[in-house]
Motif scaffolding. Structure first.
Motif, PDB file in Angstrom:
ATOM      1  N   GLN A  80       0.158  -6.956  -6.946  1.00 14.11           N
ATOM      2  CA  GLN A  80      -0.274  -5.573  -6.726  1.00 14.11           C
ATOM      3  C   GLN A  80      -0.213  -5.218  -5.247  1.00 14.11           C
ATOM      4  O   GLN A  80       0.200  -4.110  -4.877  1.00 14.11           O
ATOM      5  CB  GLN A  80      -1.681  -5.341  -7.261  1.00 14.11           C
ATOM      6  N   ALA A  81      -0.607  -6.154  -4.399  1.00 15.81           N
ATOM      7  CA  ALA A  81      -0.536  -5.903  -2.951  1.00 15.81           C
ATOM      8  C   ALA A  81       0.917  -5.722  -2.519  1.00 15.81           C
ATOM      9  O   ALA A  81       1.213  -4.878  -1.662  1.00 15.81           O
ATOM     10  CB  ALA A  81      -1.178  -7.066  -2.197  1.00 15.81           C
ATOM     11  N   ALA A  82       1.809  -6.484  -3.110  1.00 15.39           N
ATOM     12  CA  ALA A  82       3.235  -6.342  -2.787  1.00 15.39           C
ATOM     13  C   ALA A  82       3.753  -4.986  -3.238  1.00 15.39           C
ATOM     14  O   ALA A  82       4.514  -4.323  -2.519  1.00 15.39           O
ATOM     15  CB  ALA A  82       4.029  -7.458  -3.449  1.00 15.39           C
ATOM     16  N   LYS A  83       3.319  -4.558  -4.424  1.00 15.79           N
ATOM     17  CA  LYS A  83       3.728  -3.236  -4.921  1.00 15.79           C
ATOM     18  C   LYS A  83       3.206  -2.141  -4.009  1.00 15.79           C
ATOM     19  O   LYS A  83       3.942  -1.207  -3.639  1.00 15.79           O
ATOM     20  CB  LYS A  83       3.222  -3.040  -6.354  1.00 15.79           C
ATOM     21  N   ASP A  84       1.950  -2.241  -3.611  1.00 14.63           N
ATOM     22  CA  ASP A  84       1.363  -1.229  -2.733  1.00 14.63           C
ATOM     23  C   ASP A  84       2.078  -1.192  -1.382  1.00 14.63           C
ATOM     24  O   ASP A  84       2.331  -0.109  -0.824  1.00 14.63           O
ATOM     25  CB  ASP A  84      -0.126  -1.519  -2.514  1.00 14.63           C
ATOM     26  N   SER A  85       2.403  -2.365  -0.858  1.00 19.67           N
ATOM     27  CA  SER A  85       3.115  -2.428   0.412  1.00 19.67           C
ATOM     28  C   SER A  85       4.494  -1.789   0.293  1.00 19.67           C
ATOM     29  O   SER A  85       4.927  -1.039   1.177  1.00 19.67           O
ATOM     30  CB  SER A  85       3.252  -3.885   0.857  1.00 19.67           C
ATOM     31  N   ALA A  86       5.179  -2.064  -0.825  1.00 22.24           N
ATOM     32  CA  ALA A  86       6.511  -1.483  -1.041  1.00 22.24           C
ATOM     33  C   ALA A  86       6.428   0.035  -1.166  1.00 22.24           C
ATOM     34  O   ALA A  86       7.262   0.767  -0.617  1.00 22.24           O
ATOM     35  CB  ALA A  86       7.145  -2.093  -2.285  1.00 22.24           C
ATOM     36  N   VAL A  87       5.430   0.513  -1.890  1.00 20.57           N
ATOM     37  CA  VAL A  87       5.249   1.958  -2.053  1.00 20.57           C
ATOM     38  C   VAL A  87       5.028   2.615  -0.696  1.00 20.57           C
ATOM     39  O   VAL A  87       5.618   3.664  -0.377  1.00 20.57           O
ATOM     40  CB  VAL A  87       4.074   2.251  -3.014  1.00 20.57           C
ATOM     41  N   ASN A  88       4.177   2.021   0.137  1.00 25.72           N
ATOM     42  CA  ASN A  88       3.901   2.590   1.451  1.00 25.72           C
ATOM     43  C   ASN A  88       5.158   2.613   2.323  1.00 25.72           C
ATOM     44  O   ASN A  88       5.407   3.581   3.052  1.00 25.72           O
ATOM     45  CB  ASN A  88       2.793   1.791   2.146  1.00 25.72           C
ATOM     46  N   ARG A  89       5.960   1.542   2.253  1.00 31.00           N
ATOM     47  CA  ARG A  89       7.205   1.508   3.012  1.00 31.00           C
ATOM     48  C   ARG A  89       8.157   2.604   2.553  1.00 31.00           C
ATOM     49  O   ARG A  89       8.809   3.272   3.367  1.00 31.00           O
ATOM     50  CB  ARG A  89       7.868   0.143   2.858  1.00 31.00           C
ATOM     51  N   LEU A  90       8.248   2.785   1.239  1.00 34.25           N
ATOM     52  CA  LEU A  90       9.155   3.801   0.693  1.00 34.25           C
ATOM     53  C   LEU A  90       8.706   5.218   1.063  1.00 34.25           C
ATOM     54  O   LEU A  90       9.527   6.125   1.206  1.00 34.25           O
ATOM     55  CB  LEU A  90       9.244   3.663  -0.825  1.00 34.25           C
ATOM     56  N   LYS A  91       7.421   5.409   1.226  1.00 30.92           N
ATOM     57  CA  LYS A  91       6.901   6.733   1.573  1.00 30.92           C
ATOM     58  C   LYS A  91       7.150   7.090   3.034  1.00 30.92           C
ATOM     59  O   LYS A  91       7.412   8.259   3.364  1.00 30.92           O
ATOM     60  CB  LYS A  91       5.393   6.796   1.303  1.00 30.92           C
ATOM     61  N   THR A  92       7.081   6.071   3.896  1.00 28.49           N
ATOM     62  CA  THR A  92       7.031   6.381   5.326  1.00 28.49           C
ATOM     63  C   THR A  92       8.189   5.858   6.151  1.00 28.49           C
ATOM     64  O   THR A  92       8.389   6.311   7.291  1.00 28.49           O
ATOM     65  CB  THR A  92       5.726   5.809   5.929  1.00 28.49           C
TER      66      THR A  92
END
Length: 410
Positions: free
Chosen positions: A167-179
């Motif tokens: 889940q932490a990896a998914k959240d990190s990936a989502v944040n990278r994709l957003k910004t």
């Protein structure tokens, strides 16, 4: 001519009506052409890639689960549930396969350790991209403990390792994709591998099913994030979803078995025409039941069925297909599949039999002198093969080996 017989010693035979099994193409062509268009559309948008790697996800299990996000993505994807990975399917070998695009005989990773890897001669695709364009920005976010060191080097701008924290990896990936204005993002989820090792791989295991559902939810969020980027209208994203290896219901993996090697792959782009790569017809590990014939107490065993469906009459064209696996030569002429009395080759009917190291075809009508005999393919390599023999009543017999014409007799 209405008795169909099967017989052969030390040979495994499978009829295609009883089993269908596969390997998917591992290098599909990604198209930019919409269905119905006559010309290829050349996109001037900035190319970007998201790679989602799934540890321990059995391809057939993904198909059986009918996961909503993956199903939706398939409408604009090249995909297959029946890919086969390397003959050694541990995590080290399969990750080296994935990154280098080669097999263990080249990259030399045979265990869950990358120290022996021949990455100088066979570098990862990340390094190849960087060598072509040093301005490319790539980031890797991984959860499999094995990936903490030894495989990602200076070719990635940043490697974020979150061991066993999907889940932490998914959240990190989502944040990278957003910004972030990155060009390539690789994210790895290992939850299915952990649950599979603990409880067993396969849809009969509730924990494994839940892991696949969780992964599908993660993929949904990642795809949504990509498609809602501020710059998305000026970007052209390829999203690759692929598993690294499968596993067996007892929780083991890493071997040469079909469940260990069965993976799922999907290449998604909104402009991609739906293309599903099915199971192949030959040369794949066979998972299921088959008939094996041996000599017992000096007598050859055979199976037969007395069904009128196999009585093709005297005017109907027909084709006989079977799967065969053999590792030996024979000293006599045992039949593989037949509908005739093999006491004499001149008896009416057709016959596919083994002679020495090759198959042989015999055919005769009730007309005197009509007997025809000729050689078929050689099978002694202990691999599964498809044999197809087509009988045309106009006098043409065609033999195919693994879908390729082997011989034609008149």
């Amino acid at each position: 001519m209405n008795i169909l017989k099967f017989s052969l010693r030390n040979v495994c035979v499978v009829l295609p009506i009883a089993i269908l099994f596969f390997q998917a193409c591992n290098k599909p062509v990604i198209l930019d052409r919409e269905a119905g268009e006559e010309e290829t559309v050349i996109s001037l948008k900035k190319k970007k890639v998201l790679v989602i790697a799934l540890d321990g996800v059995v391809g057939a299990s993904v198909e059986e689960m009918n996961l909503p996000t993956i199903n939706k993505m398939q409408e604009n994807s090249v995909s297959s549930f029946y890919g086969l990975i390397d003959t050694i399917s541990n995590a080290g070998t399969t990750w080296a396969d994935l990154l280098t695009g080669t097999r263990l005989n080249k990259h030399n990773v045979k265990t869950e350790n990358f120290s022996a890897g021949n990455f100088t001669q066979y570098p990862s695709f990340l390094k190849r991209l960087k060598d072509q364009n040093n301005q490319i920005r790539s980031i890797a976010i991984t959860t499999l403990p094995l990936l903490a060191t030894g495989v990602f080097g200076t070719e990635v701008e940043k490697h974020i390792h979150l061991a066993d924290k999907d889940q932490a990896a998914k959240d990190s990936a989502v944040n990278r994709l957003k910004t972030d204005d990155l060009d390539l993002l690789l994210v790895d989820f290992s939850i299915a591998n952990r649950e599979g090792k603990t409880y067993g791989f396969g849809t009969s295991v509730s924990q494994y099913r839940q892991a696949l559902q969780t992964i599908d939810d993660y993929i949904d969020e990642l795809v949504y994030t990509v498609e809602h980027r501020d710059a998305y209208a000026n970007e052209d994203w390829l999203i690759v979803v692929t598993s690294t290896h499968g596993g067996k219901p007892d929780g083991t993996y890493g071997g040469n078995g079909p469940l260990d090697r069965n993976v799922f792959s999907l290449y998604y782009n909104p402009d991609q025409k739906k293309t599903v790569v099915p199971r192949p017809l030959f040369n794949i590990p066979y998972d299921g039941n088959f008939i094996r014939f041996n000599v017992q107490n000096g007598a050859q065993l055979h199976a037969y069925v007395n069904n009128p469906a196999y009585n093709f009459g005297t005017s109907q064209n027909f084709t006989v297909e079977m799967r065969i696996k053999s590792d030996n030569t024979t000293s006599d002429d045992p039949p593989l599949i037949s509908n005739k009395n093999w006491a004499s080759g001149g008896n009416p009917g057709w016959l596919i039999f083994k002679q020495g190291n090759h198959t042989r075809i015999n055919f005769a009508t009730n007309v005197s002198g009509s007997r025809l005999d000729f050689n078929g393919p050689v099978f002694t390599d202990n691999k599964w093969h498809m044999v197809s023999v087509s009988f045309d009543r106009k006098g043409l017999i065609s033999v195919y080996q693994d879908g390729i014409l082997f011989h034609r007799a008149i």
